[in-house]
Design a protein around this motif. Structure first.
Motif, PDB file in Angstrom:
ATOM      1  N   GLN A  87     -26.628  22.687  -1.620  1.00 59.03           N
ATOM      2  CA  GLN A  87     -25.613  22.305  -2.593  1.00 59.03           C
ATOM      3  C   GLN A  87     -24.819  21.083  -2.128  1.00 59.03           C
ATOM      4  OE1 GLN A  87     -23.199  25.385  -4.342  1.00 59.03           O
ATOM      5  NE2 GLN A  87     -24.884  26.872  -4.393  1.00 59.03           N
ATOM      6  N   ILE A 310     -27.546  22.796  -8.513  1.00 57.29           N
ATOM      7  CA  ILE A 310     -26.194  23.304  -8.773  1.00 57.29           C
ATOM      8  C   ILE A 310     -25.155  22.368  -8.168  1.00 57.29           C
ATOM      9  CG2 ILE A 310     -24.558  25.150  -8.203  1.00 57.29           C
ATOM     10  CD1 ILE A 310     -26.826  27.137  -8.466  1.00 57.29           C
ATOM     11  N   SER A 315     -26.877  22.832 -13.714  1.00 54.70           N
ATOM     12  CA  SER A 315     -27.147  24.270 -13.727  1.00 54.70           C
ATOM     13  C   SER A 315     -28.299  24.628 -14.661  1.00 54.70           C
ATOM     14  CB  SER A 315     -25.879  25.039 -14.145  1.00 54.70           C
ATOM     15  OG  SER A 315     -25.457  24.655 -15.439  1.00 54.70           O
ATOM     16  N   THR A 389     -28.438  30.631  -5.353  1.00 48.33           N
ATOM     17  CA  THR A 389     -27.119  30.577  -6.006  1.00 48.33           C
ATOM     18  C   THR A 389     -26.019  31.125  -5.100  1.00 48.33           C
ATOM     19  OG1 THR A 389     -27.560  32.743  -7.036  1.00 48.33           O
ATOM     20  CG2 THR A 389     -28.079  30.772  -8.330  1.00 48.33           C
ATOM     21  N   ILE A 447     -25.859  36.143 -12.887  1.00 46.30           N
ATOM     22  CA  ILE A 447     -25.683  34.901 -12.125  1.00 46.30           C
ATOM     23  C   ILE A 447     -25.087  33.822 -13.025  1.00 46.30           C
ATOM     24  CG2 ILE A 447     -26.885  33.068 -10.874  1.00 46.30           C
ATOM     25  CD1 ILE A 447     -28.956  35.081 -10.022  1.00 46.30           C
ATOM     26  N   PHE A 449     -24.647  30.509 -11.898  1.00 48.21           N
ATOM     27  CA  PHE A 449     -25.161  29.206 -11.481  1.00 48.21           C
ATOM     28  C   PHE A 449     -24.038  28.185 -11.265  1.00 48.21           C
ATOM     29  CE2 PHE A 449     -28.893  31.220 -13.167  1.00 48.21           C
ATOM     30  CZ  PHE A 449     -29.935  30.758 -12.379  1.00 48.21           C
TER      31      PHE A 449
END
Length: 468
Positions: A87, A310, A315, A389, A447, A449
């Motif tokens: 990320q 993400i 997303s 995630t 989830i 995201f």
């Protein structure tokens, strides 16, 4: 474009997501094959030990869940590291990635040392509690104690793979894996047979192979011209980084550890049916893993794929990657399952030709396990989505539920109230793989995201145009 830019393009902007996942997953598939071959090599050569072939295979196979229990923390750290670093890479924050990478390597080494001591001390007692006796007890305990010394280096390698994989590099791990397997192939017959070291020779061969790759691995980390390169300052402990990593690593690690402990208990149940059943279970799993490797690889690369997208604010592209991984994984299993069904007899005979009873049990076991392969594709994709995630708590729930809530109770119930014998184990595995898809679907729908990382300043990574 240089190597890093090509990987970022595949993950963040290339419209063909199928192509990106396949290209990045192929080296990981090869790496998984190498890992499987490494364990198969040990089993193959110890299978030639005079008078004790079946017992030697059982001694090694019974150590796998025990070893997995000790390596669970390293795997949890790797999953957490991939989630955060991918990320951060997607967000263009290179200096923060370096800090996470350095702390991940430091934590991994310290944990490896602690578990090295723990594993060495507890191995004989653990193998005794699993129900092993005589030759199998002695040799399995020795095998584990020898291999305990590889834990600090294996943990560092887990961190290394996480660091490289976060940036989309799945090739480097394969290169080191090939080196490992070549060393193991050369040393195993020499130590096992030529020097008459038996099961201990297999352990020493694997230990040496895992230690030899550490110097080039460290060189790559500190002096690489591509990917994430760290320096000594990045090894300085950072409380915030350690805390954030631990918050995601602990659920994944505990899940892995509890799952491995569950497999220890399951193996103890299998031991009660005799050495032939243990050997059949072990050989069947090793052969089955050959077909599972592609979906495991796609699940592994999916974590980095989701994380970078993400972090980059994409997303919808991350969700699309999950859907396409589901489709590819199930498709591969639908093709691979019939092929494995046809080839299972000659493959089993490579290991159990001298023990017809064990071979017959392995043939039967593989019918059950092959029928669940499409379900395993779904399971592995869920794991990749949860880890990517940062929902490692879901990873914990799905792995623990499959074994402790479903499989072990089913084995106990069927073993106690039916006359199925070892078939009760195979049936329980099939049912647990089927039923776990229900909580998996429920958790996946929860989830969101959203990024795990806090907003920060971009540095050094080139800004990529966004695309969904």
């Amino acid at each position: 474009m240089n190597k890093d830019e090509k990987k970022r393009h595949l993950i963040l902007t290339d419209p063909n997501i199928y192509k990106g996942i396949i290209i990045l997953a192929l080296p990981l598939m090869l790496n998984n094959l190498i890992k499987t071959l490494q364990s198969v090599i040990d089993m193959y050569f110890v299978g030639d030990i005079p008078y004790y072939s079946t017992q030697a295979i059982s001694a090694i196979s019974l150590t796998f869940p025990v070893n997995s229990t000790f390596t669970a923390l390293g795997m949890g750290l790797s999953a957490a590291g991939t989630a955060f670093m991918s990320q951060l890479i997607g967000a263009g924050r290179r200096s923060d990635v370096k800090k996470y990478a350095g702390n991940l390597l430091l934590i991994a080494f310290i944990l490896g040392l602690i578990l090295n001591f723990t594993s060495y001390q507890l191995s004989p007692s653990i193998m005794y509690l699993m129900g092993t006796r005589d030759y199998v007890l002695e040799q399995s305990a020795i095998y584990l104690q020898i291999r305990s010394f590889e834990l600090p280096f294996v943990f560092m390698f887990f961190a290394f793979v996480s660091i490289r994989q976060s940036s989309g590099d799945t090739v480097t791990a394969v290169i080191y894996g090939v080196i490992t397997i070549i060393i193991n192939i050369v040393l195993s017959p020499v130590l096992i047979s030529t020097f008459n070291m038996g099961v201990s020779g297999a352990a020493y061969a694997t230990l040496i192979a895992n230690v030899v790759i550490v110097p080039p691995m460290l060189y790559k980390l500190f002096f690489s011209k591509d990917g994430i390169k760290i320096d000594l300052n990045d090894l300085k402990p950072d409380i915030e980084v350690i805390s954030e990593t631990a918050s995601k690593a602990i659920p994944a690690s505990i899940g892995q550890a509890i799952t491995s402990i569950g497999f220890i208990i399951m193996n103890a149940m299998i031991v009660s049916y005799g050495d032939q059943t243990v050997a059949a279970f072990s050989v069947g799993n090793r052969i089955n893993s050959l077909v599972l490797m592609p979906v495991m690889a796609m699940g592994g690369i999916l974590s980095a794929y989701i994380g970078q997208n993400i972090g980059h604010g994409q997303s919808e592209r991350a969700k699309d990657a999950v859907k396409k991984t589901f489709i590819m994984g199930i498709g591969i299993m639908i093709i691979g399952a019939p092929l494995l069904m046809v080839l299972r007899r000659p493959l089993i005979n490579l290991f159990l030709d001298g023990d017809p009873e064990a071979a017959d049990q392995a043939y039967t076991y593989m019918i059950f396990v092959i029928s669940t392969l499409p379900l395993m594709a779904i399971f592995q994709t869920f794991i990749g989505a949860f880890n990517g995630t940062g929902n490692t708590l879901y990873t914990f729930i799905i792995t623990v539920t499959r074994l402790w809530v479903l499989r072990i109770p089913l084995i106990l119930i069927l073993g106690t109230y039916t006359d199925l014998g070892q078939i009760s184990i195979w049936t329980s595995m099939l049912l647990s793989n089927l039923l776990i898809t229900i909580p998996g679907i429920i958790m996946y729908r929860k989830i969101d995201f959203k990024p795990l990382i806090k907003r920060g300043k971009k540095d050094e990574f080139e800004e990529q145009p966004r695309s969904v």
